[in-house]
Design a protein around this motif. Structure first.
Motif, PDB file in Angstrom:
ATOM      1  N   THR A  92      42.384  16.198  40.965  1.00 13.03           N
ATOM      2  CA  THR A  92      43.812  16.315  41.251  1.00 13.03           C
ATOM      3  C   THR A  92      44.532  17.027  40.114  1.00 13.03           C
ATOM      4  OG1 THR A  92      43.658  14.195  42.364  1.00 13.03           O
ATOM      5  CG2 THR A  92      45.862  15.030  41.889  1.00 13.03           C
ATOM      6  N   SER A  93      44.172  16.610  38.901  1.00 13.91           N
ATOM      7  CA  SER A  93      44.873  17.195  37.751  1.00 13.91           C
ATOM      8  C   SER A  93      44.180  18.469  37.305  1.00 13.91           C
ATOM      9  CB  SER A  93      44.895  16.199  36.592  1.00 13.91           C
ATOM     10  OG  SER A  93      43.751  16.366  35.793  1.00 13.91           O
ATOM     11  N   ALA A  94      44.955  19.301  36.668  1.00 16.61           N
ATOM     12  CA  ALA A  94      44.343  20.470  36.035  1.00 16.61           C
ATOM     13  C   ALA A  94      44.850  20.515  34.598  1.00 16.61           C
ATOM     14  CB  ALA A  94      44.689  21.736  36.792  1.00 16.61           C
ATOM     15  N   SER A  95      44.770  19.378  33.919  1.00 19.92           N
ATOM     16  CA  SER A  95      45.269  19.349  32.545  1.00 19.92           C
ATOM     17  C   SER A  95      44.317  20.106  31.629  1.00 19.92           C
ATOM     18  CB  SER A  95      45.428  17.905  32.076  1.00 19.92           C
ATOM     19  OG  SER A  95      44.178  17.355  31.744  1.00 19.92           O
TER      20      SER A  95
ATOM     21  N   SER B 371      51.004  13.529  36.300  1.00 24.01           N
ATOM     22  CA  SER B 371      50.075  14.610  36.641  1.00 24.01           C
ATOM     23  C   SER B 371      49.037  14.162  37.656  1.00 24.01           C
ATOM     24  CB  SER B 371      49.392  15.138  35.386  1.00 24.01           C
ATOM     25  OG  SER B 371      48.504  14.167  34.909  1.00 24.01           O
ATOM     26  N   HIS B 372      48.658  12.932  37.599  1.00 26.72           N
ATOM     27  CA  HIS B 372      47.579  12.503  38.476  1.00 26.72           C
ATOM     28  C   HIS B 372      48.048  11.555  39.570  1.00 26.72           C
ATOM     29  CE1 HIS B 372      43.765  10.686  39.682  1.00 26.72           C
ATOM     30  NE2 HIS B 372      43.276  11.890  39.370  1.00 26.72           N
ATOM     31  N   GLN B 375      50.893  12.832  41.748  1.00 23.32           N
ATOM     32  CA  GLN B 375      50.532  14.024  42.516  1.00 23.32           C
ATOM     33  C   GLN B 375      49.588  13.703  43.673  1.00 23.32           C
ATOM     34  OE1 GLN B 375      49.612  17.870  40.739  1.00 23.32           O
ATOM     35  NE2 GLN B 375      50.166  16.948  38.782  1.00 23.32           N
ATOM     36  N   GLU B 376      48.738  12.694  43.404  1.00 24.44           N
ATOM     37  CA  GLU B 376      47.697  12.419  44.392  1.00 24.44           C
ATOM     38  C   GLU B 376      48.263  12.028  45.774  1.00 24.44           C
ATOM     39  OE1 GLU B 376      43.553  11.514  43.157  1.00 24.44           O
ATOM     40  OE2 GLU B 376      44.314   9.511  43.605  1.00 24.44           O
ATOM     41  N   ARG B 379      49.990  15.026  47.239  1.00 29.09           N
ATOM     42  CA  ARG B 379      49.055  16.033  47.724  1.00 29.09           C
ATOM     43  C   ARG B 379      48.517  15.631  49.102  1.00 29.09           C
ATOM     44  NH1 ARG B 379      43.907  15.781  47.361  1.00 29.09           N
ATOM     45  NH2 ARG B 379      43.958  14.271  45.687  1.00 29.09           N
ATOM     46  N   ARG B 426      54.947  18.929  28.549  1.00 27.70           N
ATOM     47  CA  ARG B 426      53.806  19.533  27.848  1.00 27.70           C
ATOM     48  C   ARG B 426      54.239  20.583  26.826  1.00 27.70           C
ATOM     49  NH1 ARG B 426      49.754  20.509  32.787  1.00 27.70           N
ATOM     50  NH2 ARG B 426      48.917  18.407  32.946  1.00 27.70           N
TER      51      ARG B 426
END
Lengths: 148, 596
Positions: A92-95, B371-372, B375-376, B379, B426
């Motif tokens: 899911t992440s693209a860190s 971020s995770h 988003q999951e 998505r 970030r």
């Protein structure tokens, strides 16, 4: 027997993602055999069977309970039996950290899970038909992350 | 240089003193010698004079006797013979004195012996002539010959006396010449020596007075230094102490007492009295260090606590170093500082740091959640919608289709919010190092990312050549991207966007709203568009997070893009300002410091 189809394996703890994955291959109607495992431990147990058939492409989710995708990647890369295995990170992440870590540990490609089913199908089709030898020989940090 | 240092040294004074002492001694010696010589020559003159007198007396006694005798012979009056008796004893006395006077002059002795003989002889003849005269035989040949002989003898005595006198005179003359030669130089010599002594004395006086002046200045300096030490002790909360190692005594400065919460010099400065203040938990540690100090005559940094009489606990830090003074006495100079404030501040900072660390960790975990985990599900919602659209399109009513579109646009908006937020969090300086970068390439990359919308809107973008600079490349690319996409987004309807990117350099003095900076010159990059612009009133507000000037139905956007720009520019120690008037386009100016 093996040459007739591409054997694809996915390890992902998320049921929905496993469903998208298998559905996408079904709709793609390619010569593929797809197996899914619900976590890293299940995956490694299956692979470590001495008589196991090794997949052509292994899709690894990173964030899994018990054993993460990164741990599986490290284990696989330490075992010479799996040296021809192509590994696609499927996360899911693209860190930056995740990309960096998996690249350094020898994954072949990094796929960020898309939010559109059509795109997912396109990605999977591209990856399965990819010339792995060519991709791997010219692999660098910039083309490691799959961009569409 | 050497001479000068010698002149100024204490040794010089010693040398001068020794020299003066020597010269005075020499002078004394000479004076003694001269005085002695003088008194000797005086004695000699006296003796010679005495000799003269005695000889004269002798001669006159003889003459008296002779003339008495002659008078008697002529007058036959026996009273004329009286002087004869007197002169006889006088003669004897004179001779005796003469012998005494000349006892260390052998030649005179001889002369006197001869003279005595002659006088005896003369006296005998005298007796004989006198005898003959009493017997009235003056006419006899015997008397005449005796008389003549007497006269001859008398003459020879006289001659002898003359000879002796002459000789003595010669002797005196030569002695006088000799002593006057040496004595004539004496006053001059003494005078010179006196002058030299005076000069030396003057020189010494000058030197001593100069030294005294220096000493006085040094003393004043020392006094000032002492005062400033006392002052600095109070200000910086430290006290000094001296341990005289040889006689094992201590000296404490006033402020050391104050640090202990006591009046200055209110108790004996002994080790025991000081140790009595120590915190019981630190006593063993301190004693160990003190014993080590006594053994090694050295004190490394030590830290301990004390308790003042009112119960206040203070943190002390001490350090000592051995010093050997000019007399060879060993003493350990120690400094004890009250570091309670430091410790308290340090603990406060430590706590704050821990708190910050906790906050950072929370932020990092928030990033991960964003971020995770956030988003999951999103998505999946989007993926399911895409599947619904693809597979179930025909089974939906027209209302259902509209709802699907609404869900789709809302979830799309949520995605861009999450993405932008992530981008913002970030954008940290530490993430990537600065490197020399070609900004033209970074601009091209950003343009490439916007290629689709640029061609859709038929936008024209022109740019100056920008020199290379040390930046965080991906952030500068993001900056160009956000500024250009901002211009493209807020373009006027039915007007093709024109974006002009230009480069110049600006002096710090020409920078608006910047009062202080460590850099003097700035790279200046302006991004100018012909869009809808905004009221200058909002020129600062647009850079704050989530701030939007338009309804989200009119223009898409999360209100994060320009905040990211500001953060990026600030990461590069630069400034960003916006200028605009409604419907007259907007100009964004980025100032980045020129580093050498």
């Amino acid at each position: 027997m093996r040459e007739e189809y591409t054997y694809v394996v996915l390890a992902d703890d998320d049921e929905d993602d496993r469903l998208f994955f298998t559905d996408a291959f079904e709709e793609l109607k390619m010569q593929t055999k797809v197996d899914v495992y619900k976590d890293g431990i299940e995956l490694m147990n299956a692979l470590n069977q001495s008589d196991s058939i090794l997949p052509n492409i292994l899709f690894l989710d990173l964030n899994m309970p018990m054993k993460s995708g990164l741990e599986c990647l490290k284990e696989i890369k330490m075992n010479p039996r799996f040296k021809n295995l192509s590994i696609a990170i499927y996360s899911t992440s693209a860190s930056e950290e995740d990309i960096e870590d998996t690249f350094v540990n020898g994954a072949n490609i990094y796929i960020k899970k898309p939010n559109d089913f059509k795109i997912l199908k396109k990605i999977l089709a591209d990856v399965v038909t990819m010339n792995w030898q060519y991709h791997t020989s010219g692999l660098n940090k910039d083309n490691f992350l799959l961009r569409l | 240089m050497l001479l000068k240092s010698l002149y100024n040294s204490e040794r010089f004074l010693k040398i001068i003193f020794g020299l003066s002492l020597f010269i005075v001694l020499v002078m004394g010696g000479f004076a003694y010698k001269y005085v002695k010589e003088l008194s000797e020559s005086f004695d000699e003159v006296q003796d010679a004079y005495q000799l003269h007198i005695e000889l004269e007396k002798l001669l006159s006694a003889l003459k008296d006797a002779e003339s008495g005798k002659r008078a008697y012979i002529i007058s036959k009056d026996s009273t004329f013979l009286e002087p004869l008796l007197v002169s006889g004893s006088e003669l004897d006395n004179s001779l005796k004195r003469l012998k005494d006077l000349t006892k260390d002059q052998p030649e005179h002795q001889e002369n006197i012996a001869e003279l005595e003989l002659k006088i005896d002889n003369s006296l005998k003849i005298f007796e004989k002539t006198l005898q003959l005269a009493q017997n009235n035989e003056v006419e006899s040949a015997e008397f005449i010959s005796a008389f003549r002989e007497g006269r001859q003898t008398m003459n020879s005595v006289r001659f002898k006396v003359l000879e002796m006198t002459t000789h003595e005179n010669e002797l005196l003359g030569s002695k006088k010449a000799r002593s006057s030669r040496s004595l004539s130089n004496a006053p001059m010599f003494v005078y010179y020596i006196l002058i030299i002594s005076l000069l030396i004395l003057l020189l010494t006086y000058l030197q001593i007075s100069k030294n005294l002046k220096i000493l006085k200045e040094k003393n004043e300096l020392l006094e000032t230094f002492k005062e400033s030490t006392t002052q600095s002790e109070i200000i910086s909360k430290h006290g000094n102490w001296i341990w005289h190692i040889e006689d094992n005594t201590f000296e404490y400065s006033d402020n050391l007492y104050r640090l202990l919460g006591e009046e200055p010099q209110s108790f004996e400065p002994t080790l025991e009295n000081f140790i009595a203040f120590t915190h019981p938990d630190d006593l063993d540690k301190l004693m160990e260090q003190v014993n080590k100090m006594m053994e090694n005559e050295d004190l490394p940094f030590i830290h301990y606590r004390i308790i003042q009489k009112n119960g206040t606990i203070k943190h002390f830090k001490a350090y000592g170093k051995v010093l050997i003074d000019s007399d060879g006495h060993k003493k350990l100079l120690g400094t004890t500082a009250d570091i309670t404030d430091e410790i308290v501040n340090y603990r406060l900072i430590e706590e704050r740091n821990l708190e910050l660390e906790r906050n950072n960790k929370e932020l990092a975990s928030f990033n991960y959640v964003a971020s995770h985990d956030l988003q999951e599900p999103l998505r999946k919602i989007q993926t399911f919608i895409s599947r619904l659209e693809e597979k179930e399109q025909d089974n939906l009513s027209s209302n259902g289709k509209v709802y699907i579109q609404r869900i789709k646009s809302s979830s799309g908006r949520m995605r861009s919010l999450i993405d932008d937020l992530l981008q913002f969090s970030r954008t940290n300086k530490s993430e990537e190092a600065f490197e020399d970068s070609n900004l033209n390439i970074l601009l091209e990359t950003a343009k490439h990312d916007l290629a689709e919308i640029i061609s859709d809107k038929r936008a024209r973008i022109s740019s100056d050549s920008i020199p290379s600079m040390k930046v965080i490349p991906f952030q500068i690319k993001q900056l160009f991207l956000n500024l250009m996409s901002n211009s493209l987004k807020y373009s006027r309807e039915n007007v093709a966007p024109v974006i002009t990117i230009s480069y110049s350099q600006t002096d710090i003095s020409d920078l608006p709203k910047v009062k202080f900076s460590k850099h003097n010159r700035y790279h200046t990059i302006t991004v100018k568009d012909n869009g809808i612009g905004f009221d200058q009133e909002y020129a600062e507000q647009i850079f704050t997070l989530f701030s939007r000037l338009h309804n989200k139905n009119e223009y898409s956007g999360t209100g994060i893009g320009l905040s990211i720009c500001k953060k990026i520019v600030e990461n590069h120690q630069g400034y960003i300002i916006a200028e605009s008037h409604l419907n007259q386009g907007a100009t964004f100016t980025v100032y980045l410091p020129i580093t050498s």
